[in-house]
Design a protein around this motif. Structure first.
Motif, mmCIF file in Angstrom:
data_model
loop_
_atom_site.group_PDB
_atom_site.id
_atom_site.type_symbol
_atom_site.label_atom_id
_atom_site.label_comp_id
_atom_site.label_asym_id
_atom_site.label_seq_id
_atom_site.Cartn_x
_atom_site.Cartn_y
_atom_site.Cartn_z
ATOM 1 N N THR A 56 9.622 30.974 8.227
ATOM 2 C CA THR A 56 8.520 30.088 7.536
ATOM 3 C C THR A 56 7.420 30.034 8.370
ATOM 4 O O THR A 56 7.385 30.476 9.727
ATOM 5 C CB THR A 56 8.991 28.611 7.672
ATOM 6 O OG1 THR A 56 9.249 28.176 8.913
ATOM 7 C CG2 THR A 56 10.087 28.292 6.725
ATOM 8 N N ILE A 57 6.331 29.883 7.665
ATOM 9 C CA ILE A 57 4.730 29.587 8.308
ATOM 10 C C ILE A 57 4.485 28.202 7.801
ATOM 11 O O ILE A 57 4.374 27.924 6.827
ATOM 12 C CB ILE A 57 3.795 30.787 7.912
ATOM 13 C CG1 ILE A 57 4.310 32.145 8.358
ATOM 14 C CG2 ILE A 57 2.376 30.628 8.425
ATOM 15 C CD1 ILE A 57 3.205 33.382 7.997
ATOM 16 N N THR A 116 -1.688 35.780 12.449
ATOM 17 C CA THR A 116 -3.247 35.690 13.099
ATOM 18 C C THR A 116 -4.264 35.021 12.003
ATOM 19 O O THR A 116 -4.140 35.858 10.765
ATOM 20 C CB THR A 116 -3.562 37.059 13.746
ATOM 21 O OG1 THR A 116 -5.008 36.973 14.243
ATOM 22 C CG2 THR A 116 -3.423 38.236 12.556
ATOM 23 N N TRP A 117 -5.011 34.513 12.440
ATOM 24 C CA TRP A 117 -6.368 34.256 11.599
ATOM 25 C C TRP A 117 -7.261 35.125 11.327
ATOM 26 O O TRP A 117 -7.492 35.909 12.290
ATOM 27 C CB TRP A 117 -6.990 32.759 12.104
ATOM 28 C CG TRP A 117 -6.039 31.437 12.043
ATOM 29 C CD1 TRP A 117 -5.373 30.790 12.868
ATOM 30 C CD2 TRP A 117 -6.269 30.778 10.608
ATOM 31 N NE1 TRP A 117 -5.059 29.869 12.399
ATOM 32 C CE2 TRP A 117 -5.138 29.673 10.996
ATOM 33 C CE3 TRP A 117 -6.597 30.826 9.333
ATOM 34 C CZ2 TRP A 117 -4.710 28.509 9.931
ATOM 35 C CZ3 TRP A 117 -6.172 29.941 8.376
ATOM 36 C CH2 TRP A 117 -5.347 28.890 8.958
ATOM 37 N N SER A 155 -13.119 34.188 7.635
ATOM 38 C CA SER A 155 -13.032 33.286 6.710
ATOM 39 C C SER A 155 -11.866 32.124 7.362
ATOM 40 O O SER A 155 -10.887 32.515 8.159
ATOM 41 C CB SER A 155 -12.083 33.995 5.494
ATOM 42 O OG SER A 155 -11.539 32.894 4.525
ATOM 43 N N SER A 156 -11.996 30.799 6.930
ATOM 44 C CA SER A 156 -11.349 29.795 7.518
ATOM 45 C C SER A 156 -9.975 29.592 6.713
ATOM 46 O O SER A 156 -8.827 28.867 7.114
ATOM 47 C CB SER A 156 -11.958 28.424 7.580
ATOM 48 O OG SER A 156 -12.299 28.226 5.953
ATOM 49 N N SER A 157 -9.757 30.434 5.707
ATOM 50 C CA SER A 157 -8.487 30.103 4.815
ATOM 51 C C SER A 157 -7.626 31.164 4.674
ATOM 52 O O SER A 157 -6.576 31.526 3.969
ATOM 53 C CB SER A 157 -8.833 29.708 3.261
ATOM 54 O OG SER A 157 -9.967 30.658 2.931
ATOM 55 N N VAL A 158 -8.003 32.506 5.520
ATOM 56 C CA VAL A 158 -7.242 33.882 5.327
ATOM 57 C C VAL A 158 -6.709 34.162 6.693
ATOM 58 O O VAL A 158 -7.151 33.906 7.792
ATOM 59 C CB VAL A 158 -8.411 34.877 5.079
ATOM 60 C CG1 VAL A 158 -7.549 36.326 5.261
ATOM 61 C CG2 VAL A 158 -9.185 34.891 3.809
ATOM 62 N N PHE A 159 -5.143 34.474 6.453
ATOM 63 C CA PHE A 159 -4.629 34.652 7.685
ATOM 64 C C PHE A 159 -3.549 35.930 7.428
ATOM 65 O O PHE A 159 -3.377 36.123 6.078
ATOM 66 C CB PHE A 159 -4.009 33.560 8.226
ATOM 67 C CG PHE A 159 -2.681 33.082 7.385
ATOM 68 C CD1 PHE A 159 -1.462 33.566 7.254
ATOM 69 C CD2 PHE A 159 -3.003 32.034 6.448
ATOM 70 C CE1 PHE A 159 -0.391 33.064 6.446
ATOM 71 C CE2 PHE A 159 -1.984 31.406 5.603
ATOM 72 C CZ PHE A 159 -0.722 31.859 5.814
ATOM 73 N N VAL A 160 -3.305 36.573 8.134
ATOM 74 C CA VAL A 160 -2.074 37.896 8.072
ATOM 75 C C VAL A 160 -0.812 37.568 8.906
ATOM 76 O O VAL A 160 -0.952 37.200 9.915
ATOM 77 C CB VAL A 160 -2.960 38.923 8.472
ATOM 78 C CG1 VAL A 160 -1.967 40.214 8.010
ATOM 79 C CG2 VAL A 160 -4.424 39.105 7.606
ATOM 80 N N ALA A 161 0.099 37.860 7.924
ATOM 81 C CA ALA A 161 1.438 37.708 8.831
ATOM 82 C C ALA A 161 2.150 38.843 8.701
ATOM 83 O O ALA A 161 2.196 39.394 7.496
ATOM 84 C CB ALA A 161 2.181 36.318 8.404
ATOM 85 N N VAL A 162 3.219 39.226 9.745
ATOM 86 C CA VAL A 162 3.941 40.283 9.607
ATOM 87 C C VAL A 162 5.604 39.812 9.858
ATOM 88 O O VAL A 162 5.722 38.809 10.532
ATOM 89 C CB VAL A 162 3.848 41.474 10.438
ATOM 90 C CG1 VAL A 162 2.480 41.920 10.251
ATOM 91 C CG2 VAL A 162 3.810 40.666 11.866
ATOM 92 N N THR A 163 6.461 40.293 9.127
ATOM 93 C CA THR A 163 7.881 40.159 9.103
ATOM 94 C C THR A 163 8.601 41.195 9.995
ATOM 95 O O THR A 163 8.152 42.493 9.978
ATOM 96 C CB THR A 163 8.515 39.874 7.888
ATOM 97 O OG1 THR A 163 8.548 41.254 7.054
ATOM 98 C CG2 THR A 163 7.685 38.640 7.170
#
Length: 648
Positions: A516-517, A541-542, A546-554
């Motif tokens: 989860t994030i 990471t943000w 943009s204040s609403s965009v973030f990237v996640a890796v699994t």
């Protein structure tokens, strides 16, 4: 007849023709003058200061027209109009022809002009070319439209040139240049000798002392003294890499995915470069950090195994986008490097944490002799692997400092003073069950779990978030004597990453091994948004723009890109790190200057990707806005998200 000259008909010629009985045609005498003006004539205008074309309607000037005076016998007029007999009897070749003709001129045209008027006309000056000198002005030289400027001087010449002549011309010119440079060098050398003064007399050597010639070193046994070789090699290497990756290096800032026009809420990631080192395939990328000073510089930490696993060698590499084939700096370490961080103002200072508990400060300005300041057992180094290090911005005049958290349960602040690191422990976690160690001192706060990550609030460096392996996130104040703590029940598994929002400073993200994030608002025990990625989340990471965009890796090697303002439940993009085979991802970092992300994984995989336009779509009100207005727009987007999340 020439212009301006009156033509008179010889009366004798007429009388002779009448006497012979030849009928002559009527002759009408017209006196005209051709105009001197030409079609391409120009005149100078003093008002405008330019030459203007002269328009001429009639090129002929009508001066005088005289009717015919030829009289025929069949058409004889009355007696008064006949010519005088004296003129008819005048011989053609008599000597007095000129005088008789001149005397009869007065009676030629009695019906047109009288004797008195004719005398007045003869007394006047020439009416066709007359001007008084009193009214004369400077006559400007007239030029036509093609001759308003003086022609350039020209010379016509011919010569035959061959390869032999061209070669010798270049050779002579080169010889002259070389001779000129040699003369200038001799003059400079003479000036230096004058400045040094007279030469000192040489000392006589003792005959007993034998001066040995310098030993000649064999090639390959002693390093050559070539100080400029490294710089030249680096420049040539960058030039070759720019030619190899020319299509990416020149176009990555401007290339856009055209397919985004047909899928409004979906995007893609464009693979740009793959960064690698000769020995990086045996390592795993543990951490990545972009330089906040140089847009194209970043660092990568390599370790031989997982955190807390068997120790092995490692290295710290600094790469640049200008040369993806090889790193700019390589630091080999006796153990794995688990974390690193660049100083926010000094781009050459890098802090790193090793798997044996050592924290090291690198000054990488010099490529041959970098400054390395490690912590030692005598200075209070950590006993277990250091999971994260973070620089903090200090006031002018204060010593640079950074924080570190390790698996030994310590949160330590390190001050760089006099080429040494001085530690100050701020928090101590209770790990009595994990280590057979003594109970910590009573003046330290006892916290359950082991710290795995931390993050400082962007606008207040005294507010610190610490994630632990129990899934809890603690908020503490580093400047308070009691270290007031606020507890967030974040996850059920170890927290891997905590990061603050760069635009809304009360919002932060957490990710964990429990798939989860979660999006949190400061001092709120319930998360605003919960996202399930279907796998253990390795990093998040943000976006800096943009204040609403973030990237996640699994851990499975998938990259997820979210825009909570456009769509909260599903990501805009899900893409694998490698298309052909599955590679586990370990970390992700967003470039603060370009829409580029770096994803690190096992076997030394380090890939740079660019976000498509749909993944970084600006707000409709951001067109033409300045920096302050853009900041307000991003705050409004996050405030709207918070309001809708609280209602739900």
């Amino acid at each position: 007849m020439r212009p301006g000259q009156v033509a008179w008909v010889k009366q004798r010629f007429v009388a002779t023709n009448i006497r012979q009985g030849v009928r002559e045609p009527d002759v009408v005498i017209r006196l005209t003058s051709a105009s001197r003006r030409k079609n391409n004539e120009v005149s100078y205008d003093f008002r405008t200061g330019e030459y203007e074309a002269v328009c001429v309607d009639d090129p002929l000037l009508h001066l005088l027209t005289l009717p015919s005076r030829i009289v025929h016998r069949s058409e004889a007029p009355p007696a008064p109009l006949l010519l005088p007999p004296a003129l008819l009897d005048t011989p053609a070749d008599s000597d007095g022809e000129e005088s008789e003709a001149g005397g009869a001129q007065d009676d030629l045209y009695p019906e047109v002009v009288s004797k008195d008027d004719l005398a007045k006309i003869d007394a006047q000056p020439n009416p066709f070319n007359f001007s008084e000198r009193v009214s004369q002005t400077v006559r400007l030289a007239r030029r036509n439209l093609t001759m308003q400027t003086e022609p350039a001087p020209s010379t016509t010449f011919t010569i035959n040139v061959g390869l032999f002549d061209i070669f010798h011309a270049y050779q002579d010119d080169y010889t002259k240049v070389v001779q000129r440079e040699l003369e200038l060098e001799r003059d400079k050398e003479k000036e230096r000798e004058r400045e040094r003064g007279p030469a000192k007399p040489k000392q006589n050597l003792d005959p007993i002392v034998v001066v040995r010639p310098a030993r000649q070193e064999e090639f390959g046994k002693v390093s050559l003294d070539l100080p400029g070789l490294r710089l030249a090699a680096v420049l040539v290497e960058r030039m070759l890499n720019q030619n190899i990756y020319d299509d990416i290096s020149q176009d990555f800032r401007y290339w856009e995915d055209g397919g985004d026009e047909f899928r409004p809420l979906e995007g893609s990631l464009l693979p740009l470069w793959k960064f690698h080192h000769d020995k990086s395939r045996t390592f795993m990328v543990a951490d990545i950090c972009w330089s906040p000073v140089y847009p194209d510089l970043f660092g990568a930490a390599y370790t031989a195994g997982d955190i807390g696993g068997p120790e092995g060698a490692g290295m710290l590499c600094l790469f640049t986008l200008k040369n993806p084939a090889s790193p700019e700096r390589v630091f080999h370490t006796p153990c794995g490097v688990l974390s690193l961080h660049f100083h926010p103002k000094h781009g050459s200072m890098v802090a790193a944490g090793w798997s044996d508990g050592t924290v090291v400060m690198y000054d990488v300005r010099s490529p041959t002799a970098p400054v390395i300041i490690p912590s030692t057992t005598m200075t209070g180094k950590h006993l277990l692997p250091v999971t994260q290090v973070v620089w903090v911005d200090t006031e002018p005049g204060e010593d640079p400092s950074f924080f570190s958290v390790a698996l030994d349960g310590r949160l330590t602040q390190w001050h760089l003073h006099a080429s040494a690191l001085h530690p100050t422990d701020l928090l101590h976690f209770n790990i009595v069950d994990q280590l057979s160690a003594s109970i910590p001192a009573p003046d330290r706060d006892l916290l359950d779990g082991v710290a795995t990550c931390m993050a400082f609030r962007p606008d207040d460096a005294s507010v610190l978030l610490v994630g632990v392996n129990t899934g809890v996130v603690f908020q503490c104040c580093t400047t308070s004597a009691t270290h007031s703590i606020f507890r967030y029940p974040a996850h059920t598994s170890p927290v891997r990453k905590v990061t603050w929002n760069a635009h809304h400073h009360r919002v932060f993200l957490t990710c964990s091994v429990d798939y989860t994030i979660k999006l949190w608002l400061q001092y709120s025990r319930a998360p605003l948004v919960v996202l399930d990625l279907g796998g253990a989340v390795a990093g998040v990471t943000w976006s800096p723009y943009s204040s609403s965009v973030f990237v996640a890796v699994t851990d499975e090697g998938r990259v997820h890109v979210y825009d909570l303002f456009l769509r909260r439940c599903r990501p805009l993009c899900v893409q694998s790190l490698l298309q052909r085979r599955r590679v586990a991802a370990t970390c992700v970092a967003f470039n603060p200057f370009h829409p580029i992300i770096l994803v690190g994984g096992e076997k030394g995989h380090l890939v740079a990707m660019k976000l498509s336009p749909n993944l970084r779509k600006p707000h409709k009100d951001s067109k033409g806005a300045d920096a302050q207005q853009l900041q307000e727009i991003e705050l409004c987007k996050m405030e709207r998200l918070i309001a809708t999340a609280n209602k739900g």
